[in-house]
Design a protein around this motif. Structure first.
Motif, short mmCIF file in Angstrom:
data_model
loop_
_atom_site.label_atom_id
_atom_site.label_comp_id
_atom_site.label_asym_id
_atom_site.label_seq_id
_atom_site.Cartn_x
_atom_site.Cartn_y
_atom_site.Cartn_z
N ILE A 114 0.86 -1.18 0.00
CA ILE A 114 0.00 0.00 0.00
C ILE A 114 0.90 1.23 0.00
CG2 ILE A 114 -1.72 1.31 1.32
CD1 ILE A 114 -2.58 -1.38 2.58
N GLY A 115 0.74 2.09 -0.98
CA GLY A 115 1.53 3.32 -0.94
C GLY A 115 1.76 3.94 -2.31
N GLN A 116 2.59 4.96 -2.30
CA GLN A 116 2.85 5.73 -3.51
C GLN A 116 4.22 5.33 -4.06
OE1 GLN A 116 1.95 10.34 -4.79
NE2 GLN A 116 2.90 9.99 -2.83
N LEU A 117 4.25 4.85 -5.32
CA LEU A 117 5.51 4.40 -5.91
C LEU A 117 6.31 5.60 -6.43
CD1 LEU A 117 4.22 1.34 -7.95
CD2 LEU A 117 5.33 1.34 -5.71
N ARG A 118 5.61 6.55 -7.02
CA ARG A 118 6.17 7.84 -7.40
C ARG A 118 5.00 8.82 -7.43
NH1 ARG A 118 8.88 7.94 -12.91
NH2 ARG A 118 8.51 10.15 -12.60
N LYS A 119 5.27 10.08 -7.60
CA LYS A 119 4.17 11.04 -7.42
C LYS A 119 2.96 10.69 -8.30
CE LYS A 119 3.37 15.93 -6.71
NZ LYS A 119 2.24 15.54 -5.90
N GLY A 120 1.85 10.45 -7.67
CA GLY A 120 0.61 10.17 -8.39
C GLY A 120 0.45 8.72 -8.85
N LEU A 121 1.42 7.86 -8.56
CA LEU A 121 1.29 6.45 -8.94
C LEU A 121 1.22 5.61 -7.67
CD1 LEU A 121 1.26 4.38 -11.28
CD2 LEU A 121 3.75 4.18 -11.00
N TRP A 122 0.07 4.97 -7.46
CA TRP A 122 -0.22 4.28 -6.20
C TRP A 122 -0.36 2.78 -6.41
CZ3 TRP A 122 -0.60 7.19 -1.70
CH2 TRP A 122 -0.65 8.57 -1.88
N VAL A 123 -0.08 2.05 -5.36
CA VAL A 123 -0.28 0.61 -5.44
C VAL A 123 -1.16 0.15 -4.28
CG1 VAL A 123 1.92 0.16 -4.26
CG2 VAL A 123 0.88 -1.66 -5.56
#
Ligand SMILES: Cc1cc2nc3c(=O)[nH]c(=O)nc-3n(C[C@H](O)[C@H](O)[C@H](O)COP(=O)(O)OP(=O)(O)OC[C@H]3O[C@@H](n4cnc5c(N)ncnc54)[C@H](O)[C@@H]3O)c2cc1C
Length: 493
Positions: free
Chosen positions: A355-364
């Motif tokens: 759960i979280g943000q891989l890079r700005k605006g890209l979430w998993v």
């Protein structure tokens, strides 16, 4: 968060109407679209994000390659527990007590999100019922007591310890010893829940497009691009909630998951005798994660057991489920299996969800493994609240980085580890039952001896010599007169 959508197509409108009526004609995305949030995948995870983000005011588009709940999310048992697939002790060991406690609290909030949504008014026929019992395959009551204390006192989770005789009054089998009862855990119709979630998300304004696989994404700019075979999207945020099927949009992400197929069956009606043998009405799961079952539709058993790391038709495992039921509840005999279902879960190497943000605006939001009901709800809350309210609590998941799950070789190894783990826990279970039988025999022998002595009227024969002094009242009882260990724990009843 203010961009507007293009107008709703006829196809989409009819799809929505028929979905709500349960008829299932699907709305495919056939026009280009702008949104604040684009969610890839309409399983529990994607729909939870979509619902929460839409409620908080974002414009949301969900793109689903097949149909809502196509995989695990639409083929699961609906048991809702606090916590994670990773055992609590291991979680504490990994990240420390304070962070573990915060994560546990979030997982409870996830369960409450499900409870709040799964009302009969929101989801007719969802059948929410209370209480989950986790039973132990081994006689390990000493460990149980500290676990109960920790859950009750440190993790603010209501639990009761059940001694083996109480467990066996509720479940007529000698397979299980102690139990942990979670009175506030609950279950819903798992196969209905995901469709209810889709209906709620639509009502909140999210738009769900089925038969719309995402084939690529470009996540480099502020406005990210999402490509499907029939249309393109632009969005400020992309949420990857495709589980193990995500594929082309970010193949390396799928490779951080070990796919584990899980299968479940529903028996034919078993009549009144079922209630004598399985009196507990909530979900039951064993401490080794082998069996998971409950009574459904009045007098049927719904039972989940086998798992594989390759895809197979669920029907193939009807015999395995039947044998499993017979081995736990021999009095039920050979039950008929009326229905089989299953899906593939994505398991992470560390056992915690991604759960979280891989890079700005890209979430998993993936890797929910066998415990996806509360954890995917939690992911939905965390991601939507971070996007829309700046809540950064998802960072508590940072210690659980994306670890490669080993591709094909790793997956075979995973299966071997799984089989070994199950075999060793089955062996531990047999050993515990064997010890219990020995203790029982000892007690019977002693009772026979005492009865024989009483009948002889003279007590046990005493060798010649001085008469022993009577024992003081506080002296501990002689070995052998104590209760067997299975009953020997001061857990509350
Ligand atoms: C038999 C069984 C019983 C279970 N019982 C329970 C239980 O009682 N309690 C519990 O908490 N958990 C349970 N689980 C686990 C739970 O079902 C899963 O953890 C959860 O459903 C995972 O949800 P998800 O949204 O991550 O994945 P999925 O359900 O796999 O959804 C992902 C969706 O994304 C779509 N998708 C993927 N890639 C793309 C793409 N490129 N473009 C568009 N769409 C895409 C897929 O088609 C799919 O519909 C059970 C699982 C099984 C199999």
């Amino acid at each position: 968060m203010s961009e507007t959508f293009t107008s709703v197509s006829q196809e989409e409108a009819s799809g929505e109407a028929s979905e709500e009526a349960g008829l299932g004609a699907r709305a495919r995305l056939s026009f280009d679209l702008d949104a604040d949030v684009c969610v890839i995948g309409a399983g529990l995870a994607g729909l939870s994000v979509a619902l929460e983000a839409a409620r908080l005011g974002a414009s949301v588009a969900v793109l689903e390659g097949r149909h809502v709940g196509w995989n695990a999310s639409g083929n699961q048992l609906g048991t809702v527990m606090p916590g994670f697939a990773l055992p609590l002790a291991e979680l504490i060991e990994r990240i420390g007590f304070e962070d573990a406690r915060e994560l546990w609290t979030l997982s409870k909030e996830g369960a409450e999100f499900v409870r709040a949504n799964a009302t009969e008014e929101n989801m007719p026929g969802i059948c929410l019922s209370e209480g989950v019992l986790e039973v132990s395959n081994v006689d390990a009551g000493d460990r149980l007591i500290s676990r109960l204390q920790m859950l009750n006192e440190d993790f603010d989770t209501e639990v009761e310890g059940w001694q083996a005789d109480r467990v066996r009054a509720a479940l007529r089998t000698d397979r299980y010893f102690h139990g942990v009862h979670y009175p506030k855990a609950f279950q819903v119709d798992g196969r209905k829940y995901v469709h209810g979630l889709a209906a709620l998300a639509r009502r909140a304004g999210a738009r769900i497009f089925e038969d719309t696989p995402v084939v690529s994404i470009d996540h480099s700019g502020i406005r990210k691009r999402i490509v499907t075979p029939t249309a393109r999207l632009r969005a400020t945020h992309i949420v990857l909630a495709g589980n193990i099927h995500l594929g082309a949009p970010l193949r390396r992400l799928s490779e951080t998951l070990l796919p584990v197929w899980r299968y479940a069956g529903v028996t034919a009606p078993l009549g009144e005798r079922l209630h004598e043998i399985v009196a507990f009405k909530g979900s039951v799961m064993d401490s080794d994660g082998i069996d998971h079952f409950r009574v459904v539709d009045g007098d049927r058993l719904m039972w989940e057991s086998p798992e594989t790391t390759w895809a197979a038709r669920p029907q193939r495992f009807a015999g395995a489920i039947r044998r499993r039921i017979r081995s736990i509840f021999p009095e039920l005999g050979n039950v008929g299996i009326a229905d089989m279902f299953g899906g593939v879960t994505g398991q992470t190497v560390h056992g915690m969800p991604q759960i979280g943000q891989l890079r700005k605006g890209l979430w998993v939001a993936s890797g929910f493994g066998r415990q996806g009901m509360n954890t995917s709800a939690m992911a939905g809350q965390l991601i939507a609240r971070s996007i829309l309210q700046g809540d950064e609590r998802w960072k508590l998941f940072s210690p659980f980085e994306l670890v490669w799950a080993g591709g094909a070789t790793g997956r075979v190894a995973g299966q071997l580890v799984g089989i070994w783990g199950r075999a060793s826990s089955a062996a531990a279970g047999s050993l515990a039952r064997y010890r219990e039988r020995v203790r029982l025999k000892d007690r019977e022998r002693e009772a026979r001896l005492a009865a024989a002595n009483r009948a002889a009227g003279s007590g046990p024969r005493r060798p010649a010599g001085p008469r022993p002094r009577p024992a003081p009242a506080s002296e501990p009882a002689a070995p052998g007169s104590a209760e067997p260990a299975a009953h020997d724990h001061s857990v509350s009843q």
